[in-house]
Design a protein around this motif. Structure first.
Motif, short mmCIF file in Angstrom:
data_model
loop_
_atom_site.label_atom_id
_atom_site.label_comp_id
_atom_site.label_asym_id
_atom_site.label_seq_id
_atom_site.Cartn_x
_atom_site.Cartn_y
_atom_site.Cartn_z
N PRO A 148 40.28 45.42 51.28
CA PRO A 148 39.59 44.14 51.48
C PRO A 148 40.41 42.96 50.99
CG PRO A 148 38.72 45.27 49.56
CD PRO A 148 39.68 46.23 50.19
N PRO A 149 40.00 41.75 51.36
CA PRO A 149 40.75 40.56 50.96
C PRO A 149 40.49 40.14 49.52
CG PRO A 149 38.88 39.92 52.32
CD PRO A 149 38.92 41.43 52.32
N TRP A 150 39.61 40.84 48.79
CA TRP A 150 39.34 40.50 47.41
C TRP A 150 39.84 41.60 46.48
CZ3 TRP A 150 36.37 44.72 46.77
CH2 TRP A 150 35.50 45.09 47.80
N GLU A 151 40.02 41.26 45.21
CA GLU A 151 40.58 42.20 44.24
C GLU A 151 39.52 43.01 43.51
OE1 GLU A 151 43.73 43.10 43.44
OE2 GLU A 151 44.31 41.97 45.23
N THR A 152 38.34 42.44 43.29
CA THR A 152 37.28 43.14 42.56
C THR A 152 35.95 42.93 43.26
OG1 THR A 152 36.90 41.25 41.10
CG2 THR A 152 38.45 42.94 40.33
N GLU A 153 35.01 43.85 43.03
CA GLU A 153 33.67 43.74 43.58
C GLU A 153 32.96 42.53 42.98
OE1 GLU A 153 32.16 45.77 45.79
OE2 GLU A 153 33.73 47.29 45.97
N GLN A 154 32.25 41.80 43.83
CA GLN A 154 31.48 40.65 43.38
C GLN A 154 30.08 40.73 44.00
OE1 GLN A 154 32.56 38.26 41.21
NE2 GLN A 154 34.57 39.26 41.03
#
Length: 412
Positions: A148-154
């Motif tokens: 995914p384009p993010w580093e951590t779950e939000q």
């Protein structure tokens, strides 16, 4: 099935886990049972043939090869795996398969119909794969796992679980750190070994079916192929195993085959929402048993269909406590997940703090873009929330009835 007159034979994993505190644990109606584990593993069943009793050397060799793979063979070493040096028939699954094939040669009661259950521990990690199946794949043909384009779950149920359960958080980061240091080829090797594990077990299913076909047992048969969970395989920033409600974890194969199927259904695909609980009423009807109206499943060969599919998640592990639950409602194009932060023990007092995820599965099949807070999709969110709540009401409390002369008729 045994009450319906079937000979009942079960080989391999059940995961009932009832052999620790109960000195004579039930075999749940199976006349013949073989389990590819040790008697003290928590999986013993009364009367079962245990691999640890009859093939202790083989089980010891397998355990030695996987000794660094961690609990459930799920640590980083378990997913990296190896080309196995243990002969196939001394793997736990290989031994179970050979026990099944021996039964098909020597143990069938020709006077009764047969209910045969064949279940394996793999392709679950660890990935110690027999070489002949690993060699069937070329590393250059294996894709890397999209990220995914993010580093951590939000704002997801995974973030809530990792925040609350230290062991879940540590298990995730232990593997992520390893995988981020890997080359693309090293990562693809894990996928290759997963595929090879699947192919290895496919060959055992094939051997069993070929033997049944030669014996004429498939002339009137229903064959069901399913899995208990999926495998994330490094998705969502190097997540592994099953501990979430995303499709790679909860969407599993379900194949019905065999001469029992009506001719128009053979070779077709059916996109109806289906759940594993549907197997009980389906098989009961095949066997001529009455349907239990207290159970939530539907006959997969019938006309009644559910609107969506349900799954629940109660975090990884339970020490010292479970995280509060998360519930999924999935339809063809959309998925809703509702969850609570905090622990299960705090949940009743925190039900006003529920959070959610909403995914457009057509536009976002990887489930990377959470639309729950987007007002453009408020009608979809609220509609699916209502459907989820009514589903829970219908399947968890099947309605009031009295133990009188009418029995369960009121639930029909």
């Amino acid at each position: 099935m045994r009450q319906a007159g079937y000979q009942t034979a079960g080989f391999g994993k059940t995961h009932w886990n009832h052999g620790v505190k109960n000195p004579v644990p039930s075999n749940r109606g199976f006349e013949v049972r073989s389990v590819g584990l040790a008697r003290n593993s928590g999986h013993y069943e009364d009367g079962a043939v245990m691999m640890g009793d009859v093939e202790p050397g083989g089980l010891a060799a397998y355990s030695e090869e996987t000794k660094d793979y961690g609990g459930g063979e799920e640590n980083a070493n378990g997913y990296i795996g190896c080309t196995s040096q243990v002969p196939m028939h001394l793997h736990r699954d290989g031994w179970v398969a050979e026990e099944c094939l021996k039964f098909l040669d020597e143990g069938i009661d020709e006077s009764r119909p047969l209910f045969l259950y064949l279940s394996f521990l793999k392709p679950h990690a660890g990935f110690n794969v027999p070489q002949e199946f690993e060699d069937m794949y070329d590393i250059n043909d294996i894709p890397d796992i999209a990220q995914p384009p993010w580093e951590t779950e939000q704002g997801t149920h995974l973030e809530a679980t990792d925040e609350e359960i230290e062991s879940s958080r540590n298990n995730y980061w232990d593997k992520r750190i390893v995988w981020e240091k890997m080359s693309p080829e090293e990562r693809r090797r894990t996928t290759l070994r997963y595929w090879a594990n699947c192919t290895w077990l496919d060959h055992y299913f094939g051997r069993a079916l070929e033997k049944l076909e030669r014996q004429g047992r498939l002339d009137n048969a229903l064959i069901v192929f399913v899995s208990d969970h999926g495998e994330m395989m490094g998705e969502r920033r190097h997540r592994f195993s099953k501990y979430c409600l995303y499709d790679s974890s909860v969407r599993v194969p379900m194949v019905l085959s065999g001469s029992y199927l009506p001719e128009p259904l053979r070779g077709t695909e059916d996109d109806r929402p289906a759940e594993l609980v549907d197997l009980v009423p389906t098989l009961a009807k095949v066997a001529g048993l009455p349907r239990n109206p207290q159970l939530p499943g539907l006959d997969l060969l019938g006309t009644e269909q559910r609107l969506g599919t349900f799954c629940e998640f109660h975090s990884k592990g339970g020490e010292p406590h479970h995280a509060a639950p998360a519930f999924m409602w999935r339809k063809k194009d959309w998925k809703l997940i509702l969850f609570l932060p905090g622990t299960l023990g705090q949940a009743i007092g925190n039900i006003d703090k529920f959070l959610g995820e909403l995914y457009d599965l057509q536009a976002d099949p990887n489930e990377w873009n959470n639309l729950y807070a987007d007002d453009r999709f408020a009608k979809i969110r609220e509609r699916m929330t209502g459907e989820l709540l009514m589903h829970l009401a219908c399947v968890w409390s099947r309605g009031p009835f009295f133990y009188d002369r009418h029995g369960l008729a009121a639930l029909e």
